[in-house]
Design an enzyme around this catalytic site. Structure first.
Site, PDB file in Angstrom:
ATOM      1  N   VAL A   1      -2.739   6.429 -23.579  1.00 46.62           N
ATOM      2  CA  VAL A   1      -3.698   7.221 -24.330  1.00 46.62           C
ATOM      3  C   VAL A   1      -3.399   8.703 -24.101  1.00 46.62           C
ATOM      4  O   VAL A   1      -2.698   9.075 -23.173  1.00 46.62           O
ATOM      5  CB  VAL A   1      -5.142   6.908 -23.904  1.00 46.62           C
ATOM      6  CG1 VAL A   1      -5.488   5.471 -24.207  1.00 46.62           C
ATOM      7  CG2 VAL A   1      -5.345   7.187 -22.417  1.00 46.62           C
TER       8      VAL A   1
ATOM      9  N   PHE B   1     -16.498 -10.393   6.121  1.00 42.53           N
ATOM     10  CA  PHE B   1     -15.452  -9.408   5.909  1.00 42.53           C
ATOM     11  C   PHE B   1     -14.732  -9.646   4.573  1.00 42.53           C
ATOM     12  O   PHE B   1     -14.225 -10.724   4.323  1.00 42.53           O
ATOM     13  CB  PHE B   1     -14.453  -9.482   7.072  1.00 42.53           C
ATOM     14  CG  PHE B   1     -13.244  -8.604   6.928  1.00 42.53           C
ATOM     15  CD1 PHE B   1     -13.370  -7.217   6.983  1.00 42.53           C
ATOM     16  CD2 PHE B   1     -11.983  -9.137   6.735  1.00 42.53           C
ATOM     17  CE1 PHE B   1     -12.269  -6.394   6.859  1.00 42.53           C
ATOM     18  CE2 PHE B   1     -10.866  -8.329   6.612  1.00 42.53           C
ATOM     19  CZ  PHE B   1     -11.007  -6.946   6.674  1.00 42.53           C
ATOM     20  N   GLN B   2     -14.736  -8.639   3.712  1.00 45.14           N
ATOM     21  CA  GLN B   2     -14.099  -8.648   2.385  1.00 45.14           C
ATOM     22  C   GLN B   2     -14.778  -9.570   1.372  1.00 45.14           C
ATOM     23  O   GLN B   2     -14.280  -9.750   0.270  1.00 45.14           O
ATOM     24  CB  GLN B   2     -12.609  -9.010   2.480  1.00 45.14           C
ATOM     25  CG  GLN B   2     -11.757  -7.952   3.191  1.00 45.14           C
ATOM     26  CD  GLN B   2     -10.279  -8.224   3.070  1.00 45.14           C
ATOM     27  OE1 GLN B   2      -9.829  -9.371   3.086  1.00 45.14           O
ATOM     28  NE2 GLN B   2      -9.496  -7.161   2.940  1.00 45.14           N
TER      29      GLN B   2
ATOM     30  N   GLU C   1      -2.632  -4.036  -7.811  1.00 40.93           N
ATOM     31  CA  GLU C   1      -3.058  -5.146  -8.663  1.00 40.93           C
ATOM     32  C   GLU C   1      -3.373  -4.710 -10.094  1.00 40.93           C
ATOM     33  O   GLU C   1      -3.146  -5.478 -11.039  1.00 40.93           O
ATOM     34  CB  GLU C   1      -4.287  -5.841  -8.060  1.00 40.93           C
ATOM     35  CG  GLU C   1      -4.019  -6.593  -6.772  1.00 40.93           C
ATOM     36  CD  GLU C   1      -4.226  -5.751  -5.531  1.00 40.93           C
ATOM     37  OE1 GLU C   1      -4.314  -6.333  -4.432  1.00 40.93           O
ATOM     38  OE2 GLU C   1      -4.287  -4.500  -5.661  1.00 40.93           O
TER      39      GLU C   1
ATOM     40  N   PHE D   1      -4.941  15.897 -23.553  1.00 37.42           N
ATOM     41  CA  PHE D   1      -5.899  15.397 -24.542  1.00 37.42           C
ATOM     42  C   PHE D   1      -7.334  15.742 -24.139  1.00 37.42           C
ATOM     43  O   PHE D   1      -8.179  16.011 -24.997  1.00 37.42           O
ATOM     44  CB  PHE D   1      -5.745  13.881 -24.721  1.00 37.42           C
ATOM     45  CG  PHE D   1      -6.360  13.371 -25.992  1.00 37.42           C
ATOM     46  CD1 PHE D   1      -5.704  13.516 -27.198  1.00 37.42           C
ATOM     47  CD2 PHE D   1      -7.602  12.755 -25.992  1.00 37.42           C
ATOM     48  CE1 PHE D   1      -6.266  13.054 -28.381  1.00 37.42           C
ATOM     49  CE2 PHE D   1      -8.170  12.296 -27.170  1.00 37.42           C
ATOM     50  CZ  PHE D   1      -7.491  12.451 -28.366  1.00 37.42           C
TER      51      PHE D   1
END
Length: 582
Positions: A381, A111-112, A49, A466
């Protein structure tokens, strides 16, 4: 029509064409509604996601329209949050659809179940928690309106039992209003700053992304005042390296002429920028800041005169009030230094092309030569941003996206997918490091699935480069255990997923690799094996930074003498990077 179908219909009306997400539980009603051939919205099934949220943010920025991502119930929605923070800080309109457990189970530690409203309170300008079918269209439209008007992130939360209910509240549905209003500053404010500018000898313009719609006015003002233009990284695709009076950037990845233009001015005119690095802003000159977001004025430096207004509208008024300046010595000197810097940075004769691993600059230099004039570039980045900033010219209609305000890793590749998905015929490049790509490479197979021919340059130096620079500036010795990366052959990985790629270990193979990527109709990875010790210095080094770097090198030499092989290799790699600069 159920509630999920009604929400999708509303999204269609504002021009939404796709949703990025991972389905399940409360989202299954939405994906079911998208199955029909008459659906105008496509479901882009990503593998994570967060990548979907990054892609949605890039889509919103390139289209200047609402983009949508989705996560189901608690865990799936939580995965969205970093991508949504990036969208928030880049100021693009993104709507997140969150599934939620059934109302009967809320508040029972089901649940969740996750209290999403509290978690998303900081990232979202508005959260529409749908409690009934009747209110669904009203709060969804409010969320869309806020996202588009404020260029903000919003979220709608749909409990699984409401999603399947019959749609209601149709009398609330109305066209979304899009504002074309322009904030015009007062004549008094413009007269005040015009007097200040007219009395100054050396004026510098520091231009940010807020100048996207007024580039011509900025160039006109610069020419009238003989004022150099320094710009931010995010506005690199607005102010091109060959535009008159442009002298580059300041900041950690800036260049000397950009830095000195800002620091040596009598008057610094900040236009549409909230540049965060206060140590690269002067504290002993007159600063004028123009911004349509009032909260930005004086946010980073002691501003003498602030003007609340749209940059374009402000400059139109200001151009008529300022007097032309004849003395061009200040801008002339800086332009000359900028030309010298560019010539040095991009002169292939400064590189020993037989050196292995390869100097990373060579890849960007060749991409700059071969990429189309309307190519889109995304950048992560880290060191990849340094090489892009120093060696890629933004000419024609080239565009740039990245995580310029949030500064998160792994944005480059999914952002490239977001751009490519709505620009199938456009050349799209992702310039990424191996550390960042390793976080999101699972979705390379998503690009293969949807035939998005993104070109990905992976700087493979087997370390977090970096972070190494940050450590050494602070006086720490190179820590191989924390910084070293074990990478696969990224080109072979691309082929395994059904895309294409090439591994480049010799500089002479770079042009052919770039050509292959451009010609490929598949997602393509260039696995660029580069020198991890390549040095890149900021335009100005403080005594504290020099002291820290000196401490770091002393520690590393002592550890190498004691027999630590990783320290010896690190010093030899840095020596290779240093020798070609001398």
């Amino acid at each position: 029509m159920n509630v999920a179908e009604q929400i999708l219909k509303i999204l269609e009306e504002v021009g939404v064409t796709q949703i990025w997400g991972v389905t399940g539980d409360a989202l299954n009603t939405f994906t079911d509604a998208l199955q029909g051939d008459d659906s105008k919205i496509k479901w882009n099934a990503v593998r994570h996601e967060e990548n979907g949220a990054f892609a949605a943010g890039a889509e919103a920025q390139i289209t200047n329209n609402l983009a949508v991502c989705a996560g189901t119930v608690g865990p799936g929605t939580l995965h969205l949050i970093n991508g949504l923070y990036n969208a928030k800080k880049e100021r693009v309109p993104v709507l997140a659809i969150s599934g939620q457990v059934a109302r009967v189970n809320m508040g029972t530690n089901y649940f969740q179940e996750v209290g999403l409203t509290k978690i998303f309170d900081d990232v979202c300008a508005y959260q529409a928690v749908i409690r009934s079918a009747e209110e669904a269209p009203r709060v969804v439209l409010r969320a869309i309106q806020i996202a588009l008007e404020q260029n903000a992130v919003v979220r709608i939360e749909v409990p699984v039992d409401i999603a399947t209910e019959d749609a209601a509240g149709g009398h609330f549905i109305h066209p979304v209003v899009r504002s074309h209003a322009v904030l015009i500053p007062s004549d008094t404010d413009i007269d005040t700053i015009a007097l200040v500018i007219n009395s100054a000898k050396k004026v510098t313009i520091f231009a940010g992304a807020g100048c996207a719609d007024c580039k011509d006015q900025v160039l006109q003002l610069s020419e009238k005042l003989n004022a150099p233009i320094t710009h931010t990284l995010r506005s690199s695709d607005i102010f091109h390296t060959n535009d008159k009076n442009v002298v580059g950037m300041t900041g950690l990845i800036g260049n000397p002429s950009g830095y000195h233009a800002v620091m040596q001015a009598d008057v610094l005119l900040m236009l549409g920028t909230d540049f965060p690095y206060t140590n690269f802003l002067p504290d002993d000159c007159t600063i004028i800041q123009i911004d349509k977001r009032l909260e930005n004025i004086g946010n980073r430096a002691k501003v003498t005169h602030g003007v609340h207004g749209d940059c374009g509208a402000s400059l139109t008024k200001l151009l008529a009030k300022v007097n032309a300046k004849e003395d061009s010595r200040f801008v002339g000197h800086l332009v000359e230094k900028y030309v010298e810097w560019k010539k040095h940075k991009n002169n292939p004769e400064t590189f020993d092309i037989d050196t292995k691993p390869i100097h990373p600059q060579l890849f960007i230099q060749e991409i700059d030569k071969q990429a189309s004039d309307d190519a889109c570039f995304t950048v992560d980045v880290g060191e990849s941003a340094i090489w892009l900033a120093h060696h890629l010219s933004f000419k024609g209609n080239r565009k740039l996206q990245g995580s310029f305000n949030h500064g998160t890793m792994s944005v480059g590749f999914p952002a490239a997918m977001g751009i490519q998905s709505v620009n199938p015929g456009r050349q799209v490049w992702a310039i990424v490091g191996d550390g960042a790509f390793g976080m999101c490479m699972n979705d390379f197979i998503t690009a293969v699935r949807y035939n998005w021919p993104v070109k990905i340059l992976v700087y493979n130096n087997s370390q977090l480069g970096f972070v190494k620079i940050e450590e050494e500036q602070s006086g720490y010795a190179f820590t191989d255990k924390a910084l070293k990366l074990t990478n696969p052959n990224f080109a072979e990985y691309a082929k395994l997923c059904g895309g294409d790629g090439i591994r480049v270990e010799d500089a002479k193979d770079i042009p052919k690799a770039i050509e292959m990527a451009i010609k490929s109709d598949k997602p393509f990875i260039i696995d660029a094996v580069t020198n991890p010790g390549e040095l890149s210095l900021p335009p100005h080094i403080t005594l504290e930074e020099a002291w820290g770097f000196g401490k770091s090198k002393t520690k590393e030499i002592l550890l190498a003498v004691k027999g630590e092989k990783a320290q010896k290799k690190n010093l030899m790699d840095e020596l290779k990077g240093l020798l070609h600069k001398i």
